[in-house]
Write a protein that holds these residues in place. Structure first.
Motif, PDB file in Angstrom:
ATOM      1  N   GLY A 177       0.809  -1.205   0.000  1.00 36.05           N
ATOM      2  CA  GLY A 177       0.000   0.000   0.000  1.00 36.05           C
ATOM      3  C   GLY A 177       0.845   1.259   0.000  1.00 36.05           C
ATOM      4  N   SER A 178       0.179   2.398  -0.167  1.00 34.90           N
ATOM      5  CA  SER A 178       0.823   3.697  -0.110  1.00 34.90           C
ATOM      6  C   SER A 178       0.027   4.579   0.837  1.00 34.90           C
ATOM      7  N   ASP A 179       0.380   5.828   0.925  1.00 35.31           N
ATOM      8  CA  ASP A 179      -0.349   6.736   1.810  1.00 35.31           C
ATOM      9  C   ASP A 179      -1.806   6.875   1.395  1.00 35.31           C
ATOM     10  N   LEU A 180      -2.073   6.696   0.108  1.00 34.89           N
ATOM     11  CA  LEU A 180      -3.432   6.888  -0.398  1.00 34.89           C
ATOM     12  C   LEU A 180      -4.171   5.581  -0.604  1.00 34.89           C
ATOM     13  N   MET A 181      -3.454   4.461  -0.591  1.00 33.65           N
ATOM     14  CA  MET A 181      -4.057   3.169  -0.854  1.00 33.65           C
ATOM     15  C   MET A 181      -3.768   2.216   0.296  1.00 33.65           C
ATOM     16  N   VAL A 182      -4.809   1.538   0.789  1.00 31.37           N
ATOM     17  CA  VAL A 182      -4.621   0.588   1.880  1.00 31.37           C
ATOM     18  C   VAL A 182      -3.801  -0.607   1.427  1.00 31.37           C
ATOM     19  N   GLY A 183      -4.015  -1.038   0.207  1.00 27.18           N
ATOM     20  CA  GLY A 183      -3.306  -2.213  -0.289  1.00 27.18           C
ATOM     21  C   GLY A 183      -3.162  -2.175  -1.789  1.00 27.18           C
ATOM     22  N   ALA A 184      -2.358  -3.086  -2.320  1.00 26.13           N
ATOM     23  CA  ALA A 184      -2.185  -3.254  -3.760  1.00 26.13           C
ATOM     24  C   ALA A 184      -2.830  -4.569  -4.168  1.00 26.13           C
ATOM     25  N   GLY A 185      -3.644  -4.549  -5.196  1.00 25.03           N
ATOM     26  CA  GLY A 185      -4.391  -5.737  -5.606  1.00 25.03           C
ATOM     27  C   GLY A 185      -3.646  -6.585  -6.618  1.00 25.03           C
ATOM     28  N   TYR A 186      -3.751  -7.910  -6.445  1.00 26.86           N
ATOM     29  CA  TYR A 186      -3.126  -8.856  -7.365  1.00 26.86           C
ATOM     30  C   TYR A 186      -4.071 -10.021  -7.615  1.00 26.86           C
ATOM     31  N   ASP A 187      -3.936 -10.635  -8.787  1.00 28.93           N
ATOM     32  CA  ASP A 187      -4.616 -11.881  -9.112  1.00 28.93           C
ATOM     33  C   ASP A 187      -3.564 -12.991  -9.122  1.00 28.93           C
ATOM     34  N   LEU A 188      -3.956 -14.168  -8.688  1.00 27.41           N
ATOM     35  CA  LEU A 188      -3.026 -15.298  -8.596  1.00 27.41           C
ATOM     36  C   LEU A 188      -3.440 -16.353  -9.617  1.00 27.41           C
ATOM     37  N   VAL A 189      -2.498 -16.801 -10.436  1.00 25.45           N
ATOM     38  CA  VAL A 189      -2.795 -17.732 -11.533  1.00 25.45           C
ATOM     39  C   VAL A 189      -1.860 -18.935 -11.471  1.00 25.45           C
ATOM     40  N   VAL A 190      -2.432 -20.133 -11.559  1.00 20.70           N
ATOM     41  CA  VAL A 190      -1.652 -21.361 -11.716  1.00 20.70           C
ATOM     42  C   VAL A 190      -1.745 -21.761 -13.185  1.00 20.70           C
ATOM     43  N   ASP A 191      -0.663 -21.548 -13.911  1.00 24.48           N
ATOM     44  CA  ASP A 191      -0.601 -21.825 -15.347  1.00 24.48           C
ATOM     45  C   ASP A 191      -0.151 -23.272 -15.537  1.00 24.48           C
ATOM     46  N   LEU A 192      -1.131 -24.168 -15.591  1.00 33.45           N
ATOM     47  CA  LEU A 192      -0.811 -25.599 -15.613  1.00 33.45           C
ATOM     48  C   LEU A 192      -0.152 -26.046 -16.910  1.00 33.45           C
ATOM     49  N   ASN A 193      -0.532 -25.425 -18.031  1.00 34.06           N
ATOM     50  CA  ASN A 193       0.108 -25.842 -19.284  1.00 34.06           C
ATOM     51  C   ASN A 193       1.354 -25.015 -19.602  1.00 34.06           C
ATOM     52  N   ARG A 194       1.679 -24.056 -18.728  1.00 36.80           N
ATOM     53  CA  ARG A 194       2.938 -23.310 -18.759  1.00 36.80           C
ATOM     54  C   ARG A 194       3.173 -22.616 -20.095  1.00 36.80           C
ATOM     55  N   ASN A 195       2.092 -22.051 -20.661  1.00 35.48           N
ATOM     56  CA  ASN A 195       2.223 -21.359 -21.946  1.00 35.48           C
ATOM     57  C   ASN A 195       2.172 -19.842 -21.812  1.00 35.48           C
TER      58      ASN A 195
END
Length: 210
Positions: A177-195
């Motif tokens: 986070g920063s002074d203006l943002m409580v947190g930073a958003g992320y998506d988590l991906v499991v790339d099973l075919n590794r492409n």
């Protein structure tokens, strides 16, 4: 307080939610393409035995299997679709072996958890695990390329059970986070075919507009 937010749903127990691929719908005990009352009757009929309904593979149909079963309720999806699933977690020493997380404090341990009883394609599979800057559903639909916010994805080999499929992730390079943002958003991906692309069979936590 700086918070590293992986854009995920609420904290739940492992194995109580989400969508499976067709052919990866082990709770469909009757084989009719969905998980419903008929499957529940079959599971309850095998209660206390090693018969149909042993979804955790521990040799007996019990409450742990019922938890997995109820999380699979509904129609089995079509083959080749992306699997929406809670993934960001912290490990537990006993079943269900992981608790899914909505956010993490900066510097804390971040882990990814899958349950091969729900997603058999992850059993003993090696995958690239990406932490991607948060995207909306429409952004994922328009660009499914996987770009890891840390520079490179983790290469992880999952085990054959939920207990051996909770793995730690590198967090170096992730913004908090920063002074203006409580947190930073992320998506988590499991790339099973590794492409390097989010496509059929891959798992994602944060696919929607969370």
């Amino acid at each position: 307080m700086n918070v590293l937010a992986l854009s995920i749903a609420t904290i739940v127990a492992c194995g109580l939610s989400n969508t499976l691929l067709a052919g990866e719908c082990p709770a469909d005990l009757t084989g009719d393409g969905g998980v419903d009352g008929a499957d529940l009757a079959s599971l309850l009929g095998a209660w206390g035995t090693a018969g149909p309904g042993d979804l955790t593979g521990d040799g007996v149909v019990d409450g742990a299997d019922l938890a997995v079963f109820l999380g699979s309720w509904g129609a089995c999806p079509s083959a080749g679709v992306v699997i929406d699933r809670e993934l960001a977690a912290i490990s537990l020493t006993a079943y269900p072996y992981a608790t899914f997380m909505q956010s993490y404090n900066k510097g804390s341990l971040v882990q990814v958890a899958v349950d091969p009883a729900q997603t058999p394609s992850t059993a003993n599979a090696t995958a690239d695990v990406y932490v991607v800057a948060n995207r909306t559903q429409s952004q994922w639909d328009s660009d499914a390329t996987l770009v890891d916010a840390r520079g490179t994805p983790d290469v992880i080999t999952f085990g054959a059970t939920a207990a051996t499929s909770v793995k730690s992730l590198a967090t170096s390079g992730l913004a908090a986070g920063s002074d203006l943002m409580v947190g930073a958003g992320y998506d988590l991906v499991v790339d099973l075919n590794r492409n390097g692309v989010l496509d059929g069979g891959d798992l994602i936590d944060g696919h929607g507009d969370e």
